[in-house]
Design a protein around this motif. Sequence first.
Motif, PDB file in Angstrom:
ATOM      1  N   ALA A 145       0.826  -1.213   0.000  1.00  0.00           N
ATOM      2  CA  ALA A 145       0.000   0.000   0.000  1.00  0.00           C
ATOM      3  C   ALA A 145       0.861   1.263   0.000  1.00  0.00           C
ATOM      4  CB  ALA A 145      -0.929  -0.009   1.214  1.00  0.00           C
ATOM      5  N   VAL A 146       1.870   1.292   0.867  1.00  0.00           N
ATOM      6  CA  VAL A 146       2.718   2.487   0.966  1.00  0.00           C
ATOM      7  C   VAL A 146       3.534   2.678  -0.317  1.00  0.00           C
ATOM      8  CG1 VAL A 146       4.574   3.605   2.263  1.00  0.00           C
ATOM      9  CG2 VAL A 146       2.844   2.290   3.475  1.00  0.00           C
ATOM     10  N   THR A 147       4.081   1.586  -0.847  1.00  0.00           N
ATOM     11  CA  THR A 147       4.855   1.674  -2.095  1.00  0.00           C
ATOM     12  C   THR A 147       3.982   2.188  -3.223  1.00  0.00           C
ATOM     13  OG1 THR A 147       6.204  -0.215  -1.395  1.00  0.00           O
ATOM     14  CG2 THR A 147       6.321   0.406  -3.701  1.00  0.00           C
ATOM     15  N   PHE A 148       2.795   1.597  -3.364  1.00  0.00           N
ATOM     16  CA  PHE A 148       1.884   1.979  -4.451  1.00  0.00           C
ATOM     17  C   PHE A 148       1.486   3.446  -4.352  1.00  0.00           C
ATOM     18  CE2 PHE A 148      -2.469   2.371  -6.173  1.00  0.00           C
ATOM     19  CZ  PHE A 148      -2.215   2.013  -7.499  1.00  0.00           C
ATOM     20  N   LEU A 149       1.135   3.907  -3.152  1.00  0.00           N
ATOM     21  CA  LEU A 149       0.711   5.300  -2.973  1.00  0.00           C
ATOM     22  C   LEU A 149       1.855   6.274  -3.236  1.00  0.00           C
ATOM     23  CD1 LEU A 149      -1.519   4.971   0.231  1.00  0.00           C
ATOM     24  CD2 LEU A 149      -2.283   5.435  -2.111  1.00  0.00           C
ATOM     25  N   SER A 150       3.087   5.871  -2.893  1.00  0.00           N
ATOM     26  CA  SER A 150       4.225   6.777  -3.061  1.00  0.00           C
ATOM     27  C   SER A 150       4.606   6.972  -4.528  1.00  0.00           C
ATOM     28  CB  SER A 150       5.438   6.267  -2.276  1.00  0.00           C
ATOM     29  OG  SER A 150       5.930   5.073  -2.842  1.00  0.00           O
ATOM     30  N   LEU A 151       4.347   5.965  -5.374  1.00  0.00           N
ATOM     31  CA  LEU A 151       4.725   6.111  -6.782  1.00  0.00           C
ATOM     32  C   LEU A 151       3.547   6.453  -7.692  1.00  0.00           C
ATOM     33  CD1 LEU A 151       3.741   3.175  -8.097  1.00  0.00           C
ATOM     34  CD2 LEU A 151       5.907   2.403  -7.135  1.00  0.00           C
ATOM     35  N   LEU A 152       2.329   6.468  -7.142  1.00  0.00           N
ATOM     36  CA  LEU A 152       1.134   6.726  -7.951  1.00  0.00           C
ATOM     37  C   LEU A 152       1.154   8.086  -8.659  1.00  0.00           C
ATOM     38  CD1 LEU A 152      -1.577   5.538  -8.820  1.00  0.00           C
ATOM     39  CD2 LEU A 152      -2.612   6.571  -6.775  1.00  0.00           C
ATOM     40  N   PRO A 153       1.479   9.194  -7.978  1.00  0.00           N
ATOM     41  CA  PRO A 153       1.480  10.493  -8.675  1.00  0.00           C
ATOM     42  C   PRO A 153       2.413  10.523  -9.886  1.00  0.00           C
ATOM     43  CG  PRO A 153       1.621  10.802  -6.303  1.00  0.00           C
ATOM     44  CD  PRO A 153       1.809   9.343  -6.539  1.00  0.00           C
ATOM     45  N   THR A 154       3.617   9.969  -9.732  1.00  0.00           N
ATOM     46  CA  THR A 154       4.575   9.940 -10.837  1.00  0.00           C
ATOM     47  C   THR A 154       4.036   9.135 -12.014  1.00  0.00           C
ATOM     48  OG1 THR A 154       6.511  10.199  -9.411  1.00  0.00           O
ATOM     49  CG2 THR A 154       6.869   9.132 -11.518  1.00  0.00           C
ATOM     50  N   CYS A 155       3.435   7.979 -11.721  1.00  0.00           N
ATOM     51  CA  CYS A 155       2.924   7.110 -12.789  1.00  0.00           C
ATOM     52  C   CYS A 155       1.763   7.766 -13.531  1.00  0.00           C
ATOM     53  CB  CYS A 155       2.491   5.766 -12.205  1.00  0.00           C
ATOM     54  SG  CYS A 155       3.870   4.772 -11.627  1.00  0.00           S
ATOM     55  N   ILE A 156       0.885   8.446 -12.784  1.00  0.00           N
ATOM     56  CA  ILE A 156      -0.230   9.156 -13.425  1.00  0.00           C
ATOM     57  C   ILE A 156       0.304  10.251 -14.343  1.00  0.00           C
ATOM     58  CG2 ILE A 156      -2.195  10.681 -12.996  1.00  0.00           C
ATOM     59  CD1 ILE A 156      -2.734   9.071 -10.434  1.00  0.00           C
ATOM     60  N   LYS A 157       1.270  11.029 -13.844  1.00  0.00           N
ATOM     61  CA  LYS A 157       1.830  12.124 -14.643  1.00  0.00           C
ATOM     62  C   LYS A 157       2.482  11.584 -15.920  1.00  0.00           C
ATOM     63  CE  LYS A 157       3.333  16.273 -15.637  1.00  0.00           C
ATOM     64  NZ  LYS A 157       4.231  17.097 -14.842  1.00  0.00           N
ATOM     65  N   LEU A 158       3.221  10.482 -15.814  1.00  0.00           N
ATOM     66  CA  LEU A 158       3.905   9.913 -16.975  1.00  0.00           C
ATOM     67  C   LEU A 158       2.904   9.370 -17.992  1.00  0.00           C
ATOM     68  CD1 LEU A 158       6.636   9.187 -18.276  1.00  0.00           C
ATOM     69  CD2 LEU A 158       6.549   7.018 -17.042  1.00  0.00           C
ATOM     70  N   THR A 159       1.805   8.783 -17.522  1.00  0.00           N
ATOM     71  CA  THR A 159       0.787   8.255 -18.436  1.00  0.00           C
ATOM     72  C   THR A 159       0.072   9.381 -19.171  1.00  0.00           C
ATOM     73  OG1 THR A 159       0.439   6.414 -16.896  1.00  0.00           O
ATOM     74  CG2 THR A 159      -1.214   6.727 -18.602  1.00  0.00           C
ATOM     75  N   VAL A 160      -0.234  10.447 -18.450  1.00  0.00           N
ATOM     76  CA  VAL A 160      -0.963  11.573 -19.048  1.00  0.00           C
ATOM     77  C   VAL A 160      -0.068  12.397 -19.955  1.00  0.00           C
ATOM     78  CG1 VAL A 160      -2.221  13.698 -18.511  1.00  0.00           C
ATOM     79  CG2 VAL A 160      -2.591  11.662 -17.123  1.00  0.00           C
ATOM     80  N   GLN A 161       1.191  12.585 -19.569  1.00  0.00           N
ATOM     81  CA  GLN A 161       2.127  13.399 -20.345  1.00  0.00           C
ATOM     82  C   GLN A 161       3.417  12.608 -20.599  1.00  0.00           C
ATOM     83  OE1 GLN A 161       2.751  17.116 -18.289  1.00  0.00           O
ATOM     84  NE2 GLN A 161       0.572  17.520 -18.106  1.00  0.00           N
ATOM     85  N   PRO A 162       3.382  11.629 -21.491  1.00  0.00           N
ATOM     86  CA  PRO A 162       4.586  10.806 -21.731  1.00  0.00           C
ATOM     87  C   PRO A 162       5.677  11.587 -22.452  1.00  0.00           C
ATOM     88  CG  PRO A 162       2.869  10.259 -23.321  1.00  0.00           C
ATOM     89  CD  PRO A 162       2.252  11.222 -22.344  1.00  0.00           C
TER      90      PRO A 162
END
Length: 349
Positions: A145-162
Amino acid sequence: VSLGFALWGVLLLSYDWDLLGSVAFCLALSYKQMELYHSLPFFCYLLGKCFKKGLKGKGLVLLTKIAGTVVVSFAVCWLPFCTDVEQIMQVLRRLFPIDRGLFEACMFSSPPPCCKLANIWCSLSVFIKIKNVVSPQTQLKLSFAVTFLSLLPTCIKLTVQPSLRGFKLALVSCALSFFLFSFQVHEKSILLVSVPVCLVINEIPFMATWFLLVSTFSMLPLLLKDGLMLAYTVTTLAFLSACVVSFSIFEKTSAEDLQLKPFSLSLKGYIFWFKSFPRIVRSLFLLSVTLMGILSLMSATVHPPQRLPDLFPVSVSSISCLHFLFFLVYFNIIILWDSKNSRSQKKVS
């Protein structure tokens, strides 16, 4: 080998050879499960490219090709183990040893009082014996849970703006999140963060140099155990000297040089010390290097107190962990505040 395949994957994606890049990363992941540290940036970057091309046209074709390539690559790697279901389960149990708990027992003393790994769980275990209070299954869920939440913002940003630049920074940020918060981490796993940092050293030389110095320092207990103190000292000083000469790191500490200009503009008027920011950063760097030097010297020459036999290794891991948390915040800031129209590199320098 796995790091080499991962680098081939980054290189191939930088030339838009997405299928070959996917094959290279599948080989990296099949060779060593720790390449999961880099898996989400690869996935999100390729998915973002497909979205950008449009999922009703070229994007859908590209997505289908990538999916087929990944399935075939894994099928070929796993084919020797697919003769029996129990054999597959045995391989998975060995790859993911959940029953061993959140982290390994300490290898430096007996009985093991604590862990010497520079991640958050081992640092917290100095004060709270997590493995004695929480069951292995709960530890697994908590770290996930902690790992997933910590990297979620970065992954969303990369998907939206590759972008290639965003992809390289995401490799650093996500790998660091895995190192700090995930399950069954090893000291040498910091290499999975250090390699992507080397890919951005020409863009943010000051911070990249600082991080690479800390990453080597974090492995000091292992290096001492293997009798590599001389090699550690010589190579660290040589690397620092090379970076000072080649990249002029002390001249590149402004908010713009550290890729913090958009963040500083958003805080303008709220934080008064941004004008003296370069001087503060240089002072923190010198303080950090001095502290690492003193601890390295004491670890190699001074006998710890009898009642605190692990004083120096624990100090090394705790200080390194604090540094890594700082770098995680830093890399997330420059990723999330990156301009939508920022320059996207077409080739790896």
